[in-house]
Write a protein that holds these residues in place. Structure first.
Motif, PDB file in Angstrom:
ATOM      1  N   UNK A 160       0.847  -1.182   0.000  1.00  0.00           N
ATOM      2  CA  UNK A 160       0.000   0.000   0.000  1.00  0.00           C
ATOM      3  C   UNK A 160       0.886   1.237   0.000  1.00  0.00           C
ATOM      4  N   UNK A 161       0.456   2.270  -0.726  1.00  0.00           N
ATOM      5  CA  UNK A 161       1.159   3.546  -0.738  1.00  0.00           C
ATOM      6  C   UNK A 161       0.203   4.632  -0.276  1.00  0.00           C
ATOM      7  N   UNK A 162       0.652   5.460   0.650  1.00  0.00           N
ATOM      8  CA  UNK A 162      -0.177   6.547   1.152  1.00  0.00           C
ATOM      9  C   UNK A 162       0.564   7.872   1.028  1.00  0.00           C
ATOM     10  N   UNK A 163      -0.209   8.925   0.799  1.00  0.00           N
ATOM     11  CA  UNK A 163       0.339  10.272   0.735  1.00  0.00           C
ATOM     12  C   UNK A 163       0.206  10.954   2.087  1.00  0.00           C
ATOM     13  N   UNK A 164       1.223  11.726   2.440  1.00  0.00           N
ATOM     14  CA  UNK A 164       1.161  12.492   3.677  1.00  0.00           C
ATOM     15  C   UNK A 164       0.177  13.642   3.534  1.00  0.00           C
ATOM     16  N   UNK A 165      -0.420  14.041   4.648  1.00  0.00           N
ATOM     17  CA  UNK A 165      -1.211  15.262   4.678  1.00  0.00           C
ATOM     18  C   UNK A 165      -0.290  16.404   4.245  1.00  0.00           C
ATOM     19  N   UNK A 166      -0.618  17.120   3.184  1.00  0.00           N
ATOM     20  CA  UNK A 166       0.308  18.142   2.675  1.00  0.00           C
ATOM     21  C   UNK A 166       0.652  19.214   3.694  1.00  0.00           C
ATOM     22  N   UNK A 167      -0.245  19.496   4.625  1.00  0.00           N
ATOM     23  CA  UNK A 167       0.043  20.510   5.639  1.00  0.00           C
ATOM     24  C   UNK A 167       1.003  19.999   6.704  1.00  0.00           C
ATOM     25  N   UNK A 168       1.025  18.673   6.923  1.00  0.00           N
ATOM     26  CA  UNK A 168       1.876  18.104   7.963  1.00  0.00           C
ATOM     27  C   UNK A 168       3.150  17.484   7.410  1.00  0.00           C
ATOM     28  N   UNK A 169       3.368  17.597   6.122  1.00  0.00           N
ATOM     29  CA  UNK A 169       4.511  16.976   5.468  1.00  0.00           C
ATOM     30  C   UNK A 169       5.819  17.379   6.145  1.00  0.00           C
ATOM     31  N   UNK A 170       6.635  16.375   6.469  1.00  0.00           N
ATOM     32  CA  UNK A 170       7.909  16.602   7.142  1.00  0.00           C
ATOM     33  C   UNK A 170       8.994  16.905   6.121  1.00  0.00           C
ATOM     34  N   UNK A 171       9.716  17.985   6.352  1.00  0.00           N
ATOM     35  CA  UNK A 171      10.857  18.368   5.526  1.00  0.00           C
ATOM     36  C   UNK A 171      12.062  18.450   6.444  1.00  0.00           C
ATOM     37  N   UNK A 172      12.922  17.438   6.361  1.00  0.00           N
ATOM     38  CA  UNK A 172      14.072  17.388   7.248  1.00  0.00           C
ATOM     39  C   UNK A 172      15.376  17.338   6.495  1.00  0.00           C
ATOM     40  N   UNK A 173      16.459  17.119   7.256  1.00  0.00           N
ATOM     41  CA  UNK A 173      17.794  17.111   6.658  1.00  0.00           C
ATOM     42  C   UNK A 173      17.965  15.990   5.653  1.00  0.00           C
ATOM     43  N   UNK A 174      17.164  14.921   5.768  1.00  0.00           N
ATOM     44  CA  UNK A 174      17.254  13.811   4.837  1.00  0.00           C
ATOM     45  C   UNK A 174      16.290  13.957   3.657  1.00  0.00           C
ATOM     46  N   UNK A 175      15.578  15.063   3.606  1.00  0.00           N
ATOM     47  CA  UNK A 175      14.657  15.286   2.498  1.00  0.00           C
ATOM     48  C   UNK A 175      13.216  15.261   2.957  1.00  0.00           C
ATOM     49  N   UNK A 176      12.271  15.539   2.048  1.00  0.00           N
ATOM     50  CA  UNK A 176      10.847  15.533   2.404  1.00  0.00           C
ATOM     51  C   UNK A 176      10.286  14.119   2.488  1.00  0.00           C
ATOM     52  N   UNK A 177       9.323  13.930   3.374  1.00  0.00           N
ATOM     53  CA  UNK A 177       8.647  12.637   3.523  1.00  0.00           C
ATOM     54  C   UNK A 177       7.189  12.846   3.123  1.00  0.00           C
ATOM     55  N   UNK A 178       6.953  12.883   1.796  1.00  0.00           N
ATOM     56  CA  UNK A 178       5.631  13.248   1.293  1.00  0.00           C
ATOM     57  C   UNK A 178       4.735  12.045   1.005  1.00  0.00           C
ATOM     58  N   UNK A 179       5.319  10.871   0.841  1.00  0.00           N
ATOM     59  CA  UNK A 179       4.535   9.663   0.611  1.00  0.00           C
ATOM     60  C   UNK A 179       5.335   8.465   1.094  1.00  0.00           C
ATOM     61  N   UNK A 180       4.641   7.402   1.413  1.00  0.00           N
ATOM     62  CA  UNK A 180       5.307   6.206   1.921  1.00  0.00           C
ATOM     63  C   UNK A 180       4.684   4.972   1.299  1.00  0.00           C
ATOM     64  N   UNK A 181       5.548   4.056   0.887  1.00  0.00           N
ATOM     65  CA  UNK A 181       5.091   2.748   0.437  1.00  0.00           C
ATOM     66  C   UNK A 181       5.318   1.751   1.572  1.00  0.00           C
ATOM     67  N   UNK A 182       4.285   1.031   1.932  1.00  0.00           N
ATOM     68  CA  UNK A 182       4.345   0.092   3.041  1.00  0.00           C
ATOM     69  C   UNK A 182       4.077  -1.322   2.550  1.00  0.00           C
ATOM     70  N   UNK A 183       4.586  -2.267   3.310  1.00  0.00           N
ATOM     71  CA  UNK A 183       4.252  -3.662   3.100  1.00  0.00           C
ATOM     72  C   UNK A 183       3.595  -4.178   4.371  1.00  0.00           C
ATOM     73  N   UNK A 184       2.361  -4.624   4.238  1.00  0.00           N
ATOM     74  CA  UNK A 184       1.654  -5.230   5.353  1.00  0.00           C
ATOM     75  C   UNK A 184       1.911  -6.733   5.344  1.00  0.00           C
TER      76      UNK A 184
END
Length: 367
Positions: A13-37
């Motif tokens: 499953x792949x989910x998008x982050x809430x655009x207002x809460x999107x984390x932008x850190x030293x390692x880059x933005x975390x705007x979406x995540x692919x997960x394996x259940x």
């Protein structure tokens, strides 16, 4: 009769982050995540669920690599093996697959969930707890100016009252961001900072006095993960330091303890290799006077539930809020019923295992 592992299945499953809460850190933005259940079925008909929460930028793992290794390597070796002790299955995975902590943790979570459901107790009980049933939580704030203001407004709307600000990108901009976050949150709000290893020693040493002036409670991972000597020097400036990227497994934890490089350790179920190992690491940390908190890789509902049970089971939890953000970070939830969280704290239930159920549409995706 011994309960055995009958089958291991996966679903992506792949989910998008809430655009207002999107984390932008030293390692880059975390705007979406692919997960394996992960689903583990036992010979007694019990099912346990896990989650591989990994991003290539962070761990070198993702849903593709996790699915490949579980299907071709781990599942064939574990199928038919006894469910307990779960530690034996974890040791077997280590013999088959080097590294890939998050992948193995996803299977481990499912095994522990199945084990606790077999006992008909919450996972926190199977892990030796609970020592507490409510876990205070915080949310990351990042971005600049209008982005930061939108993030803060969204976090407050979700009920959050404690925050950490992402820094480690550019020192002047970092300090401006922290100053603005303090203005938004007010003088009494809990506020920490997280550099994700992005600062040099000189930058961190320059930043600490100003962070203290802003009333910052802690500085998380100021320097790159292996610079423990430098991190100790930063810690000696009087602002508590949280070790995060520096600590994956037990060996890393021992190195941090021996280097006196942290006041608190941020544990991940994924980095630790599973719930049982996370609790054992917390026990070692506690024996050396270090509390822990539960850090986040942007886990979904299954992973957030695992975080919750581990936080309830560890012997010494930091007074600093943990990062069990679960459904708050993404645009949708994967659970049929969300965790009991109001943004200020997340509460432990009394249902067996992880105590959560995936949505019906996701349950149909396992293969």
């Amino acid at each position: 009769m011994t309960t055995t592992i009958a089958a291991i299945q996966t679903a992506r499953i792949t989910l998008n982050a809430d655009p207002d809460l999107l984390v932008r850190g030293a390692r880059g933005p975390h705007d979406r995540s692919e997960f394996l259940l992960v689903r583990v079925s036992t010979s007694d008909g019990v099912e346990g669920y896990g989650e591989v929460s990994a991003t290539p930028l962070w761990s070198g793992e993702d849903g593709t690599t996790a699915d490949h290794f579980i299907r071709t390597l781990l599942a064939p070796a574990l199928t038919g093996q006894p469910l307990t002790p779960v530690a034996a299955a974890e040791d077997l995975m280590d013999k088959l697959l080097h590294g890939n902590h998050f992948t193995k943790a996803g299977v481990s979570i499912a095994l522990w969930d199945a084990f606790a459901r077999t006992l008909d107790v919450p996972l926190a009980v199977a892990l030796g707890g609970p020592h507490r049933t409510e876990i205070p939580i915080k949310l990351s704030l990042s971005g600049d100016d209008e982005q930061l203001e939108r993030a803060y407004a969204a976090a407050r709307a979700a009920g959050f009252e404690a925050f950490k600000v992402k820094v480690g990108l550019d020192l002047p901009t970092d300090l401006h961001r922290v100053r603005r976050a303090r203005e938004l949150a007010g003088p009494d709000a809990f506020l920490g900072t997280d550099a994700n290893g992005g600062w040099t020693r000189a930058e961190a040493i320059t930043a600490v006095p100003q962070l203290k002036a802003f009333g910052v409670a802690f500085l998380e991972q100021p320097l790159e993960p292996r610079d423990l000597r430098g991190t100790k020097a930063v810690r000696q400036l009087g602002l508590p330091v949280i070790a995060d990227e520096s600590v994956f497994g037990m060996h890393d934890l021992v190195d941090v303890i021996e280097a006196e490089a942290a006041d608190v350790v941020s544990l991940y179920v994924g980095k630790s290799g599973g719930p049982g190992r996370a609790v054992r690491m917390a026990e070692v940390a506690a024996a050396h006077g270090l509390p822990v908190l539960l850090g986040s890789n942007g886990e979904l509902g299954i992973g957030a539930a695992a975080q919750l049970h581990v936080a309830a089971a560890v012997p010494r939890l930091s007074s600093y809020p943990s990062d069990i953000i679960g459904a708050h970070y993404y645009t949708e939830d994967v659970l049929a019923k969300p965790l009991d969280s109001d943004g200020r704290r997340v509460r432990l239930g009394d249902a067996p295992g992880l105590g959560v159920t995936l949505r019906d549409d996701l349950l149909r995706e396992f293969r």
